[in-house]
Design a protein around this motif. Structure first.
Motif, PDB file in Angstrom:
ATOM      1  N   PRO A 140      20.295 174.352  69.737  1.00 53.04           N
ATOM      2  CA  PRO A 140      21.413 175.165  69.251  1.00 53.04           C
ATOM      3  C   PRO A 140      22.105 175.894  70.401  1.00 53.04           C
ATOM      4  N   VAL A 141      23.355 176.272  70.163  1.00 58.03           N
ATOM      5  CA  VAL A 141      24.175 176.888  71.207  1.00 58.03           C
ATOM      6  C   VAL A 141      23.527 178.147  71.754  1.00 58.03           C
ATOM      7  N   ASP A 142      22.955 178.978  70.888  1.00 58.00           N
ATOM      8  CA  ASP A 142      22.339 180.221  71.348  1.00 58.00           C
ATOM      9  C   ASP A 142      21.159 179.952  72.275  1.00 58.00           C
ATOM     10  N   ALA A 143      20.419 178.871  72.017  1.00 58.94           N
ATOM     11  CA  ALA A 143      19.289 178.521  72.888  1.00 58.94           C
ATOM     12  C   ALA A 143      19.793 178.078  74.262  1.00 58.94           C
ATOM     13  N   VAL A 144      20.876 177.317  74.289  1.00 60.36           N
ATOM     14  CA  VAL A 144      21.465 176.885  75.563  1.00 60.36           C
ATOM     15  C   VAL A 144      21.964 178.094  76.340  1.00 60.36           C
ATOM     16  N   ARG A 145      22.551 179.025  75.631  1.00 57.84           N
ATOM     17  CA  ARG A 145      23.051 180.233  76.290  1.00 57.84           C
ATOM     18  C   ARG A 145      21.900 181.030  76.910  1.00 57.84           C
ATOM     19  N   LEU A 146      20.771 181.125  76.197  1.00 62.01           N
ATOM     20  CA  LEU A 146      19.617 181.856  76.720  1.00 62.01           C
ATOM     21  C   LEU A 146      19.024 181.134  77.932  1.00 62.01           C
ATOM     22  N   ALA A 147      18.947 179.799  77.873  1.00 59.10           N
ATOM     23  CA  ALA A 147      18.435 179.043  79.019  1.00 59.10           C
ATOM     24  C   ALA A 147      19.339 179.239  80.231  1.00 59.10           C
ATOM     25  N   ASP A 148      20.638 179.210  80.014  1.00 56.88           N
ATOM     26  CA  ASP A 148      21.589 179.419  81.102  1.00 56.88           C
ATOM     27  C   ASP A 148      21.400 180.802  81.719  1.00 56.88           C
ATOM     28  N   GLU A 149      21.266 181.816  80.871  1.00 55.64           N
ATOM     29  CA  GLU A 149      21.059 183.178  81.372  1.00 55.64           C
ATOM     30  C   GLU A 149      19.760 183.269  82.169  1.00 55.64           C
ATOM     31  N   ALA A 150      18.695 182.633  81.654  1.00 55.81           N
ATOM     32  CA  ALA A 150      17.403 182.685  82.344  1.00 55.81           C
ATOM     33  C   ALA A 150      17.498 182.065  83.734  1.00 55.81           C
ATOM     34  N   LEU A 151      18.148 180.900  83.829  1.00 62.43           N
ATOM     35  CA  LEU A 151      18.230 180.215  85.119  1.00 62.43           C
ATOM     36  C   LEU A 151      19.139 180.952  86.101  1.00 62.43           C
ATOM     37  N   VAL A 152      20.213 181.540  85.596  1.00 61.27           N
ATOM     38  CA  VAL A 152      21.092 182.321  86.474  1.00 61.27           C
ATOM     39  C   VAL A 152      20.345 183.530  87.029  1.00 61.27           C
ATOM     40  N   ARG A 153      19.607 184.207  86.175  1.00 57.90           N
ATOM     41  CA  ARG A 153      18.844 185.373  86.629  1.00 57.90           C
ATOM     42  C   ARG A 153      17.753 184.967  87.622  1.00 57.90           C
ATOM     43  N   LEU A 154      17.100 183.847  87.367  1.00 60.92           N
ATOM     44  CA  LEU A 154      16.089 183.366  88.303  1.00 60.92           C
ATOM     45  C   LEU A 154      16.724 182.965  89.633  1.00 60.92           C
ATOM     46  N   ALA A 155      17.914 182.382  89.564  1.00 59.89           N
ATOM     47  CA  ALA A 155      18.601 181.993  90.800  1.00 59.89           C
ATOM     48  C   ALA A 155      18.928 183.208  91.662  1.00 59.89           C
ATOM     49  N   HIS A 156      19.138 184.362  91.030  1.00 64.37           N
ATOM     50  CA  HIS A 156      19.448 185.579  91.766  1.00 64.37           C
ATOM     51  C   HIS A 156      18.199 186.378  92.118  1.00 64.37           C
ATOM     52  N   SER A 157      17.033 185.862  91.716  1.00 62.79           N
ATOM     53  CA  SER A 157      15.787 186.552  92.027  1.00 62.79           C
ATOM     54  C   SER A 157      15.279 186.123  93.399  1.00 62.79           C
ATOM     55  N   ARG A 158      14.132 186.618  93.785  1.00 62.83           N
ATOM     56  CA  ARG A 158      13.544 186.273  95.074  1.00 62.83           C
ATOM     57  C   ARG A 158      12.883 184.897  95.047  1.00 62.83           C
ATOM     58  N   ALA A 159      12.721 184.291  93.866  1.00 64.16           N
ATOM     59  CA  ALA A 159      11.918 183.078  93.718  1.00 64.16           C
ATOM     60  C   ALA A 159      12.756 181.801  93.729  1.00 64.16           C
ATOM     61  N   THR A 160      12.143 180.751  94.261  1.00 63.93           N
ATOM     62  CA  THR A 160      12.643 179.394  94.054  1.00 63.93           C
ATOM     63  C   THR A 160      12.091 178.906  92.718  1.00 63.93           C
ATOM     64  N   VAL A 161      12.846 178.059  92.024  1.00 61.87           N
ATOM     65  CA  VAL A 161      12.446 177.575  90.698  1.00 61.87           C
ATOM     66  C   VAL A 161      12.397 176.058  90.706  1.00 61.87           C
ATOM     67  N   VAL A 162      11.299 175.507  90.188  1.00 57.55           N
ATOM     68  CA  VAL A 162      11.212 174.066  89.929  1.00 57.55           C
ATOM     69  C   VAL A 162      10.891 173.904  88.453  1.00 57.55           C
ATOM     70  N   LEU A 163      11.710 173.143  87.779  1.00 58.39           N
ATOM     71  CA  LEU A 163      11.639 173.019  86.323  1.00 58.39           C
ATOM     72  C   LEU A 163      11.698 171.541  85.948  1.00 58.39           C
ATOM     73  N   THR A 164      10.816 171.109  85.049  1.00 60.72           N
ATOM     74  CA  THR A 164      10.810 169.713  84.611  1.00 60.72           C
ATOM     75  C   THR A 164      11.103 169.632  83.120  1.00 60.72           C
ATOM     76  N   SER A 165      11.469 168.453  82.672  1.00 66.65           N
ATOM     77  CA  SER A 165      11.713 168.225  81.248  1.00 66.65           C
ATOM     78  C   SER A 165      10.421 167.823  80.549  1.00 66.65           C
ATOM     79  N   GLY A 166      10.311 168.205  79.268  1.00 69.23           N
ATOM     80  CA  GLY A 166       9.165 167.842  78.452  1.00 69.23           C
ATOM     81  C   GLY A 166       9.542 166.850  77.382  1.00 69.23           C
ATOM     82  N   ASN A 167       8.596 166.536  76.504  1.00 69.94           N
ATOM     83  CA  ASN A 167       8.874 165.542  75.476  1.00 69.94           C
ATOM     84  C   ASN A 167       9.846 166.052  74.419  1.00 69.94           C
ATOM     85  N   HIS A 168      10.045 167.381  74.310  1.00 71.87           N
ATOM     86  CA  HIS A 168      11.027 167.913  73.368  1.00 71.87           C
ATOM     87  C   HIS A 168      12.429 167.947  73.961  1.00 71.87           C
ATOM     88  N   ASP A 169      12.531 167.915  75.270  1.00 73.61           N
ATOM     89  CA  ASP A 169      13.834 168.031  75.932  1.00 73.61           C
ATOM     90  C   ASP A 169      14.546 166.683  75.996  1.00 73.61           C
TER      91      ASP A 169
END
Length: 401
Positions: free
Chosen positions: A56-85
């Motif tokens: 749903p659109v709200d879930a995509v919006r939350l994922a986008d917000e999470a990744l943007v915030r992580l991108a601005h954090s001190r951490a590097t992020v590695v993310l993989t797809s699962g069987n639901h994605d």
């Protein structure tokens, strides 16, 4: 290097029709707080970011917000797809997003190409393995059989080939799979192929840390081989789970990792209650669960009327109501009975099975009128519905000729 291992966010998923997006957003806040306060260098998310391929659109919006915030954090992020994605949707613009320090690894053809990081002890190669459908990779990878073991084994061969060219490098692998030795819950989707879903733990031998996703409970298969589990409960089978993430300290080459569990915020506790309705409504031992999400199983010999409404007066968040009476049979004639039951008899027997006792005379009148109103003809074969309702009851099995 400090690593935060999480997985199975399932953004967009509900819990027995309860919207979880607010609680999922609270987990993202918690995640960013841990990254900052624990000085996390690398966040690994081992699949099932979304709950379905078309979130749903709200879930995509939350994922986008999470990744943007992580991108601005001190951490590097590695993310993989699962069987639901949906690997293609989740991986959209992955090469562009790489530049922001968020590395989406959803393409099976890229398995064996790591994200390379450095710390005071040298190089760290992070290999993200997306969920591998054995049928999808069997032909392009030339597998001799279509199984999860074969697919993940081929992926780890590619990882091993890369690591062989990096002497002294430490290794981190993300994999979304069902690894032998762990226990599933009711909320994971079955990924078995040919009845087999598990893969061997030996596939991850020689890896400094393997961050696993797919199962919703936190499991320790070996010090270097762990499931983080889902950050929230998605079924009552997870009532006893401890939800959270792993903080992994990756030291000098050849030293074992040090691991610490970080509990996630609990939006509402889960409880499974069992007993008669009177005991559930009055026993003081259940006071602690009055604010919990409840799965209740009633053991009354006669099914109580308005049970859900009564339970919700004490437990307003009761979501599931089941019945487990001492009676051993329901819904079918006694073994050996051969008589043909009329519509009235079937409805009458159903009420007896459901409640454990005969309906009252008044209930029989209402029941028979309802049955006759649903039929083209009444019990005597006459057209229409108006007729006298007699007091005869269906013959008991032992009286049937």
């Amino acid at each position: 290097m400090r690593i935060l291992h999480t997985s199975d966010w399932h953004l967009g998923r509900s819990f027995h029709r309860e919207d979880m997006l607010e609680h999922q957003a609270a987990y993202v806040d918690h995640l960013l707080d841990v990254v900052a306060t624990e000085r996390i260098d690398l966040v690994v998310v081992a699949g099932d970011i979304y709950d379905r391929a078309l979130p749903p659109v709200d879930a995509v919006r939350l994922a986008d917000e999470a990744l943007v915030r992580l991108a601005h954090s001190r951490a590097t992020v590695v993310l993989t797809s699962g069987n639901h994605d949906s690997a293609q949707r989740l991986g959209f613009s992955a090469r562009l997003i790489d530049a922001a320090g968020v590395h989406l690894r959803t393409n099976a053809s890229a398995v064996g190409t790591p994200v390379l990081l450095e710390d005071q002890h040298g190089q760290v190669a992070v290999h993200g393995i997306p969920y591998l459908d054995p049928h999808a990779v069997a032909e392009p990878w030339g597998l001799d059989r279509r199984s999860h073991q074969a697919a993940l084994s081929a992926a780890m061969d590619r990882v091993g080939g890369d690591l062989a060219q990096r002497p002294g490098a430490r290794s981190v692998v993300l994999a979304h799979a069902f690894v032998a030795g762990a226990t599933p819950s009711d909320s994971e989707r079955d990924i078995s192929v040919g009845g087999v879903s598990r893969v061997s733990t030996s596939l991850f031998d020689g890896i400094d840390y393997a961050a696993l996703g797919h199962l919703h409970g936190a499991h320790v298969l070996d010090n270097h081989l762990r499931y983080s589990g889902s950050p929230l409960a998605y079924s009552f089978s997870e009532t006893d789970h401890r939800k959270g993430s792993w903080i992994v300290d990756l030291g000098a080459p050849g030293t074992p990792v040090a691991v610490e569990f970080v509990p996630a915020p609990v939006p509402r506790a889960l409880a499974r209650l069992r007993g008669t309705i009177e005991s559930l409504l009055t026993h003081p031992a259940h006071t602690a669960h009055e604010g919990s999400w409840i799965e209740a199983t009633l053991t009354d010999p006669v099914r109580p009327l308005a049970a859900m409404e009564r339970l919700r007066k004490r437990f307003p968040h009761t979501l599931i109501l089941g019945f487990d009476s001492p009676r051993s049979t329901m819904g079918a004639p006694t073994a050996g009975a051969t008589y043909a039951r009329s519509d009235r008899q079937i409805a009458h027997d159903f009420m007896v099975d459901l409640r454990g006792e005969d309906p009252t005379d008044g209930e029989v009148q209402v029941l028979y009128r309802a049955v006759d109103a649903c039929c083209d003809t009444d019990e005597t074969g006459r057209e229409g519905g108006d007729m006298m309702i007699d007091d005869e009851r269906p013959p008991r099995d032992e009286e049937a000729g």
